[in-house]
Scaffold this motif. Structure first.
Motif, PDB file in Angstrom:
ATOM      1  N   ALA A   1       0.947  -1.022   0.069  1.00 45.83           N
ATOM      2  CA  ALA A   1       0.110   0.048  -0.173  1.00 45.83           C
ATOM      3  C   ALA A   1       0.853   1.289   0.064  1.00 45.83           C
ATOM      4  O   ALA A   1       0.619   2.198  -0.582  1.00 45.83           O
TER       5      ALA A   1
ATOM      6  N   ARG B   1       0.950   4.078  -3.006  1.00 49.43           N
ATOM      7  CA  ARG B   1       0.808   5.610  -2.636  1.00 49.43           C
ATOM      8  C   ARG B   1       1.859   6.393  -3.083  1.00 49.43           C
ATOM      9  O   ARG B   1       1.569   7.558  -3.546  1.00 49.43           O
ATOM     10  N   LYS B   2       2.951   5.834  -2.914  1.00 51.24           N
ATOM     11  CA  LYS B   2       4.268   6.581  -3.268  1.00 51.24           C
ATOM     12  C   LYS B   2       4.124   6.645  -4.866  1.00 51.24           C
ATOM     13  O   LYS B   2       4.645   8.005  -5.511  1.00 51.24           O
TER      14      LYS B   2
ATOM     15  N   LEU C   1       1.841   9.171  -6.173  1.00 52.14           N
ATOM     16  CA  LEU C   1       2.109  10.734  -6.060  1.00 52.14           C
ATOM     17  C   LEU C   1       3.203  11.059  -6.961  1.00 52.14           C
ATOM     18  O   LEU C   1       2.935  12.354  -7.546  1.00 52.14           O
TER      19      LEU C   1
END
Length: 268
Positions: free
Chosen positions: A48, A52-53, A56
């Motif tokens: 997860a 998310r990284k 971004l």
């Protein structure tokens, strides 16, 4: 140095040279292949965090920061257009661009609260006998049989809606299919414009408006007045969205709050 001594040295050098140019074989240890390092198995939390990284770093859409619930979006629009309370707002629904040769989506709707006065349809009906009489009594502008085909092609007969009875559809299709088809006006069973109940169909049309997608798949309609309460605007948006979803086969998709709308000022 004597010649005999020089010849002896030359023979010795030639022998050494021949010996050194020979290929020697040796027993060297086999070089082991490089061991591939196994990747560690990531946990759910690590996966997860990695996702998310990656999100971004992904390129952002210019509208991502403008997404908001429907009621909040309407409130923002009312605040922006406070100086134009009589403005009519247009709802734009963006769909996939239709493939070449595909039928442009279209349909009819009646909003819970109409933002502007409706225009009357000019209806042309292909019918004969009793059905033709019923169509005339129902208010059709032009009623007739195959004799109307030439006048339609030449532009003498024009209408915003074309209806036809089932017994005449095969007669008019060969010539009018290529003419009315690209305009989205050709009678068809799928749209319900080929029917025996001409009078009933025309009665159901009263109080409704037509929506139609353009060449890039965008559907536009006047949806509300800026001075209306937020609840009335939201009700119109949800109703029109449900009509479009049913007509395009997307009735099981998410609700209006989860969709991205572009509501812009249409006119005063």
């Amino acid at each position: 140095m004597s010649l005999a001594t020089l010849a002896s040295h030359c023979r010795t050098w030639a022998g050494v040279s021949r010996f050194n140019t020979r290929r020697e074989f040796h027993a060297a240890p086999v070089v082991l292949a490089r061991k591939i390092k196994e990747r560690p198995v990531l946990t759910k939390q690590q996966l997860a965090a990695k996702a998310r990284k990656k999100a971004l770093k992904a390129k952002k859409n210019i509208y991502d920061t403008e997404k908001m619930p429907l009621n909040d979006a309407i409130s923002v629009l009312r605040a922006v257009e406070v100086a134009s309370p009589n403005a009519t707002y247009e709802l734009v629904i963006k769909t996939q661009s239709p493939e070449r040769g595909a039928t442009v989506p279209k349909g009819r709707y009646s909003l819970p609260r109409e933002p502007k006065t409706k225009t009357e349809d000019r209806i042309l009906v292909f019918a004969e006998g009793k059905a033709a009489d019923e169509a005339r009594r129902a208010g059709a502008a032009i009623v007739g049989g195959p004799e109307l085909i030439e006048g339609i092609i030449q532009g003498r007969h024009s209408a915003t809606l074309y209806l036809c009875t089932p017994d005449l559809i095969r007669t008019i299709t060969p010539r009018l299919g290529r003419f009315l088809g690209p305009l989205g006006l050709m009678p068809s069973d799928r749209r319900g414009t080929v029917t025996d109940d001409i009078a009933g169909f025309m009665k159901r049309l009263q109080g409704t408006s037509e929506w139609k997608g353009d060449s890039v798949g965008a559907i536009r309609t006047a949806i509300a007045k800026a001075e209306w309460p937020v609840e009335d605007v939201a009700k119109n948006v949800r109703h029109f969205l449900s009509v479009v979803k049913q007509a395009t086969g997307n009735a099981k998709t998410s609700g209006a709050e989860d969709s991205l709308f572009q509501i812009s000022q249409l006119s005063e």
